[in-house]
Design a protein around this motif. Structure first.
Motif, PDB file in Angstrom:
ATOM      1  N   THR A 246       8.266   3.327   2.156  1.00  0.00           N
ATOM      2  CA  THR A 246       7.259   3.838   1.238  1.00  0.00           C
ATOM      3  C   THR A 246       6.737   2.721   0.334  1.00  0.00           C
ATOM      4  N   ILE A 247       5.427   2.680   0.151  1.00  0.00           N
ATOM      5  CA  ILE A 247       4.788   1.719  -0.751  1.00  0.00           C
ATOM      6  C   ILE A 247       4.153   2.511  -1.892  1.00  0.00           C
ATOM      7  N   ASN A 248       4.547   2.202  -3.116  1.00  0.00           N
ATOM      8  CA  ASN A 248       4.119   3.003  -4.253  1.00  0.00           C
ATOM      9  C   ASN A 248       2.930   2.388  -4.989  1.00  0.00           C
ATOM     10  N   LEU A 249       2.530   3.038  -6.069  1.00  0.00           N
ATOM     11  CA  LEU A 249       1.389   2.585  -6.869  1.00  0.00           C
ATOM     12  C   LEU A 249       1.618   1.193  -7.438  1.00  0.00           C
ATOM     13  N   LYS A 250       2.839   0.916  -7.878  1.00  0.00           N
ATOM     14  CA  LYS A 250       3.148  -0.400  -8.443  1.00  0.00           C
ATOM     15  C   LYS A 250       2.836  -1.509  -7.446  1.00  0.00           C
ATOM     16  N   SER A 251       3.167  -1.300  -6.191  1.00  0.00           N
ATOM     17  CA  SER A 251       2.912  -2.300  -5.159  1.00  0.00           C
ATOM     18  C   SER A 251       1.418  -2.549  -4.997  1.00  0.00           C
ATOM     19  N   ARG A 252       0.633  -1.483  -5.052  1.00  0.00           N
ATOM     20  CA  ARG A 252      -0.817  -1.625  -4.916  1.00  0.00           C
ATOM     21  C   ARG A 252      -1.417  -2.327  -6.130  1.00  0.00           C
TER      22      ARG A 252
END
Length: 224
Positions: free
Chosen positions: A148-154
């Protein structure tokens, strides 16, 4: 060779290709320029194009691609990690900013001014402006598993553009030591530059979000 092993092999090959072509294309560009810069002329030595986002974003992408290619061979399990995914997302997004800026803005501006649209995507720029960002995006979407890639990563993916905006603003507007490489001031309208930078931040965030969305839709199971 099983399906997962083949995908991992393909991931490694793609990223090694990105690194090798970047390692060749960047020095050539700094030595002899791109086709568009040679045609346009100007007083800027070709080596000074090391300050452009095109060169810097591709160097960043090339380095990250090499590191992850090596890790994909060394790490037999639990690859890529969340941290590695963050780096790859940021590098791929930066490369795609270059891609979309050229394809949708700079090349059309050349065409409007009576020049050849394709001058910016031939020779070394075929790799730096077009193929390598597309390959990185393809690898990210299809070959990086299902972590899973979250908002922080984006949000972290916006940092390369943000970091570049600071020296660009200082050198173009304050110190006037750089020309406006990309015409972002629209002929010296410096007050527009913060708005343009904000638009680019939104662009790279949108690109990162689209990559994550497409990756989630594909639902691959590679490495996990």
């Amino acid at each position: 060779m099983g399906k997962l092993e083949f995908k991992k092999y393909l991931f490694t090959i793609i990223n090694l290709f990105i690194f090798v072509t970047t390692a060749i294309a960047v020095p050539i560009t700094l030595l002899v320029g791109s086709r568009s810069t040679r045609l346009d002329g100007g007083d800027i030595p070709y080596w000074q194009h090391i300050a452009t986002f095109t060169i810097l974003s591709n160097i960043f992408l090339g380095i990250v691609a090499l590191v992850l290619a090596i890790l994909s061979v060394i790490k037999k399990e639990k690859f890529p990690t969340n941290t590695q995914l963050n780096w790859y997302l940021a590098a791929t997004s930066a490369g795609l900013v270059t891609f979309f800026t050229v394809i949708l803005f700079l090349a059309p501006m050349r065409a409007i001014n009576g020049k050849n649209y394709f001058d910016m995507i031939v020779e070394t720029m075929f790799f730096l402006h077009f193929l390598n960002p597309v390959l990185a995006a393809t690898a990210f979407i299809f070959l990086t598993g299902n972590r899973t890639i979250n908002l922080k990563s984006r949000l972290l993916a916006t940092l390369p553009v943000l970091f570049y905006a600071i020296p660009y603003f200082l050198n173009v507007v304050i110190f006037k030591t750089w020309p406006d490489f990309y015409g972002l001031t629209f002929g010296g309208k410096y007050f527009l530059l913060p708005l343009v930078f904000a638009a680019f931040i939104l662009l790279v965030f949108g690109i990162a979000s689209l990559l994550v969305f497409l990756r989630r839709k594909i639902k691959t199971n590679l490495f996990n």
